[in-house]
Design a protein around this motif. Sequence first.
Motif, PDB file in Angstrom:
ATOM      1  N   ASN A 812      35.259  17.551  84.524  1.00 34.79           N
ATOM      2  CA  ASN A 812      36.725  17.581  84.486  1.00 34.79           C
ATOM      3  C   ASN A 812      37.331  16.614  85.482  1.00 34.79           C
ATOM      4  N   ALA A 813      36.640  15.520  85.755  1.00 40.43           N
ATOM      5  CA  ALA A 813      37.143  14.547  86.715  1.00 40.43           C
ATOM      6  C   ALA A 813      38.537  14.064  86.317  1.00 40.43           C
ATOM      7  N   ALA A 814      39.386  13.871  87.322  1.00 37.77           N
ATOM      8  CA  ALA A 814      40.761  13.428  87.082  1.00 37.77           C
ATOM      9  C   ALA A 814      40.802  11.921  86.887  1.00 37.77           C
ATOM     10  N   LEU A 815      41.893  11.443  86.293  1.00 38.45           N
ATOM     11  CA  LEU A 815      42.057  10.001  86.114  1.00 38.45           C
ATOM     12  C   LEU A 815      41.982   9.267  87.447  1.00 38.45           C
ATOM     13  N   LEU A 820      37.654  17.105  92.023  1.00 36.77           N
ATOM     14  CA  LEU A 820      38.035  18.480  92.327  1.00 36.77           C
ATOM     15  C   LEU A 820      38.313  19.335  91.095  1.00 36.77           C
ATOM     16  N   PRO A 821      38.927  18.800  90.023  1.00 39.51           N
ATOM     17  CA  PRO A 821      39.208  19.680  88.876  1.00 39.51           C
ATOM     18  C   PRO A 821      37.985  20.348  88.273  1.00 39.51           C
ATOM     19  N   THR A 822      36.802  19.819  88.547  1.00 42.05           N
ATOM     20  CA  THR A 822      35.591  20.461  88.039  1.00 42.05           C
ATOM     21  C   THR A 822      35.313  21.775  88.766  1.00 42.05           C
ATOM     22  N   GLY A 865      36.861  15.418  80.453  1.00 43.14           N
ATOM     23  CA  GLY A 865      37.937  16.401  80.353  1.00 43.14           C
ATOM     24  C   GLY A 865      37.468  17.725  79.788  1.00 43.14           C
ATOM     25  N   GLY A 866      36.234  18.082  80.090  1.00 41.34           N
ATOM     26  CA  GLY A 866      35.679  19.337  79.601  1.00 41.34           C
ATOM     27  C   GLY A 866      35.153  19.270  78.187  1.00 41.34           C
ATOM     28  N   LEU A 882      25.288   6.272  83.082  1.00 41.42           N
ATOM     29  CA  LEU A 882      26.439   5.749  82.352  1.00 41.42           C
ATOM     30  C   LEU A 882      27.738   6.285  82.944  1.00 41.42           C
ATOM     31  N   LEU A 883      27.775   7.584  83.220  1.00 42.30           N
ATOM     32  CA  LEU A 883      28.988   8.180  83.788  1.00 42.30           C
ATOM     33  C   LEU A 883      29.276   7.626  85.176  1.00 42.30           C
ATOM     34  N   ASP A 884      28.229   7.367  85.961  1.00 36.12           N
ATOM     35  CA  ASP A 884      28.438   6.779  87.289  1.00 36.12           C
ATOM     36  C   ASP A 884      29.185   5.456  87.157  1.00 36.12           C
ATOM     37  N   GLU A 885      28.736   4.642  86.240  1.00 39.00           N
ATOM     38  CA  GLU A 885      29.347   3.319  86.106  1.00 39.00           C
ATOM     39  C   GLU A 885      30.775   3.420  85.569  1.00 39.00           C
ATOM     40  N   ILE A 886      30.987   4.343  84.662  1.00 46.22           N
ATOM     41  CA  ILE A 886      32.351   4.519  84.128  1.00 46.22           C
ATOM     42  C   ILE A 886      33.303   4.947  85.237  1.00 46.22           C
ATOM     43  N   TRP A 887      32.925   5.974  85.983  1.00 46.70           N
ATOM     44  CA  TRP A 887      33.837   6.529  86.986  1.00 46.70           C
ATOM     45  C   TRP A 887      33.911   5.671  88.252  1.00 46.70           C
ATOM     46  N   ALA A 888      33.011   4.711  88.393  1.00 41.41           N
ATOM     47  CA  ALA A 888      33.128   3.780  89.514  1.00 41.41           C
ATOM     48  C   ALA A 888      34.394   2.940  89.403  1.00 41.41           C
TER      49      ALA A 888
END
Length: 934
Positions: A812-815, A820-822, A865-866, A882-888
């Motif tokens: 649930n990571a925020a933009l 924290l939303p997780t 987003g869940g 993949l998620l690491d690179e996206i959220w970086a």
Amino acid sequence: MAPPLSRRSLLQAAALAAATPAITHAATGRAVAAASEAPSVWTAQPFALDDVALGPGLFADKRELMLDHARGYDVNRLLQVFRANAGLSTGGAVAPGGWEGLDGEANGNLRGHYTGHFLTMLSQAYAGTGEQVFADRIATMVSALTAVRSALRTDPKMLAVTGRFGTAQENVRGSYQYVDLPAAVLGGASAITLSAWVKPTHADNWARVFDFGNDTTKYLYLAARNGSGVPRFAITANGAGGEQGLNGTAALPLNQWSHLAVTISGTTGTLYVNGTAVATNTSMSLNPAALGALAHHWLGRSHYSGDPVFAGAFDEFNVWSRALTAAEITMLQNNRASATSAGRGTLASYDFFETTGGTFADASGRGLTATLRRTWGGPSHPGFLAAYPETQFIQLESMTGSDYTKVWAPYYTAHKILRGLLDAYTATDDDRALDLASGMGDWMYSRLSVLPEATLQRMWGIFSSGEFGGIVEAIVDLHSLTGRAEHLALARLFDLDRLIDACAANTDTLNGLHANQHIPIFTGLLRLYDATGEQRYLTSARNFWGMVVPARMYGIGGTSTGEFWKASGVIAGTIGGATAETCCAYNMLKLSRTLFFHEQSPKYMDYYERALYNQVLGSKQDKADAEKPLVTYFIGLTPGHVRDYTPKEGTTCCEGTGMESATKYQDSVYFKAADGSALYVNLYSPSRLTWAEKGVTVTQTTGYPSEQGTTLTFGGGSAAFGLKLRVPSWATAGFQVTVNGAAVSGTPVAGSYFTVSRTWKAGDIVRVTVPFRLRVEKALDDPALQTLFHGPVNLVARNSATSYLPFGLYANAALSGDLLPTLTPVSGKPLHFTLNGTEFAPFHEGTEDPTHAYFRRSEPEVVFGGLDSGVANPVESDGTSLLDEIWAGAPFATKSALVARVQSTVDSWVAAGSLTRANGQTVVNTAQQATYVS
């Protein structure tokens, strides 16, 4: 800046100064010095502790717990080991135990260190609160230490106590005192009776009532307890293997008078206890005459150096040149010898009727006056002050390897005592404290200045035995008070050149070194730079700091594993149950603070916040206790670790520094520019600063770190200066400042200071907003092993499992990139969250819950987003998913920006063959369909 002074020139100057009386103030006798002035090279300066008052909040609550201990602990217990060493009455006080007493680790070879810590704690408590009770306790301790040094300066004096018949001579345990009898005491007798009244106070095996002999070959002795705990008489001309002995049948009671007598006549020897014969040997071939002239005749001391000195009291010691009958010995139970048919001893008779002085009259008529002595003789210099003999210092000078059972960091202990005395002087202006401190400096200089350079380098390189803590810093501070050249020269005698030179060259040689033996060295080097201008001191300290932070730093700010350092960059590979020694954090804070005085790099205060708000606060249990400070030694970072707040029976180094930390939380909240042009606000902590030179006050009101910001209100007069607000390196979610409700222009940059310059006046209000984000920090050597932070606060999972817990945080990571939303906030418990049924709480809470400071990052599925895509989260060979690179790429201004990042990343991974095109499209579709918080 004056040119650097060489060690040789300092020694020459010191020699001249030592021959010249110090200039003193006529009224107080205090050596002239500008003690309150910060070194001229400091471009930022601290405020005194009494300039900054803590407001209600986390720090004040933690401090109050320690103040309860400071108010309630009986300082006479701390002074017991000092008084005993000087042969003074201890008033029945019981030493604290652990490292503070003869029965602790390594026979109490570190005793005295805790008293120094306690003095520092009291001094800081007095400065921070103004409570008279702390000043009174300081005065009690300084008075006692003054009396101790005075007693050590002279030959030992008898300690008269109530005896079996009138007065008796007491040997306080730990005094190393014994009675030396003249050589003629045995008179060459072939038949003999030796009789003594003793009152043992400790169950030490092999402590001697008497021992007459040459060495460990030819002697006769009576021990109050042998290896089995019962009295033993023995005589030999061929060492222990040739002893002809008599053993008792029961242990002597402690704290009660017992009568012991030995008779030898012909081949028969008999041992009597309280008038009853308990052992007879009819095959004895030895007697005093057979041994011939003997060199030593001691009461209370053994010829075996490892044996303890007798602890207790002596009354009536008599020696007859015949074997008394059993009836005569029985009569001695209730009468002085002089009132019995046996009469006084014909060879020697000591009543111990004396109440003063250091000699005991012989009533036999032979004039064999006995003398009270110390086993170690006495100090080499009148300034010596310690809770044990000078022997540890002497032995260190010839040691080539570590053996803490013989020598355990004597200069480390001297540092703690010296530091405590200097702090006591600063807090209470008691000239006796400075006199004691100055005397210690003179004594150390007298020892160390005559040693060859090679000897010094060898000494300081020995693990544990050669550890000297922060003594250099303390000695430079002493020099700033006395102005005496020999004190500055003394500080340089502790230079460990191979370490200094390596760090000055930025060569990392820390692998395998004992961490806390070396960290405080560099704070001392900075103070030497201040005093001498020698650049290598500053350079080595600066480079050393960079070798620890972050390369050897755990998330909480601590360093070391099992007290030692491993290779640079190895974090996950060093985590264990004995990680992050609390003393290390204390000393790294001190080093960071002192470096900041020289260069105002925010990184030093970023580290300060990290270690203070996490390890240091978390090392103090949230519980009051008058008997224990309740501070951790190690903080294990292994899964499920439960903190131990009473380690090693108490009174360790870390409990000592823990007492200090808890009474100086305000010492780095504010600093001022040396020219008065700026005020640094380093920590967001409820407090009130009084800046006397500017005539202003600054009151900081905040619930930080539960509150994400702070308010500063100005009082007093008006003054122009720049208000430098630290923007933490983690504050990447926005940092805003208003003055009197109006936003201040400019762009705060994380990891810098944001300056607001104006003429400040009473009533001005500055509001600082510091939004927190949930973030992770990865172990340098294992990126999947992570620790969780919310703003400055390390969050630990509370769970009894003993393996690393797996957690995912992107669901649930925020933009903004905030994770924290997780997590789910726990109602009514600020900074508490749950994830997958496990509670996360601030590290700074001093509980006994099993905790996980590190967890294993696990993101098996691509979720936005869940919304679960059903696609496995691919991972590259370096551990990046993949998620690491996206959220970086966060923060994202809009959902569209996030989706664009997802699309570009997916395209890259598909092209690299790390993701199928179909799965990639599913990931993009999921990102488009998901709903996000900003």
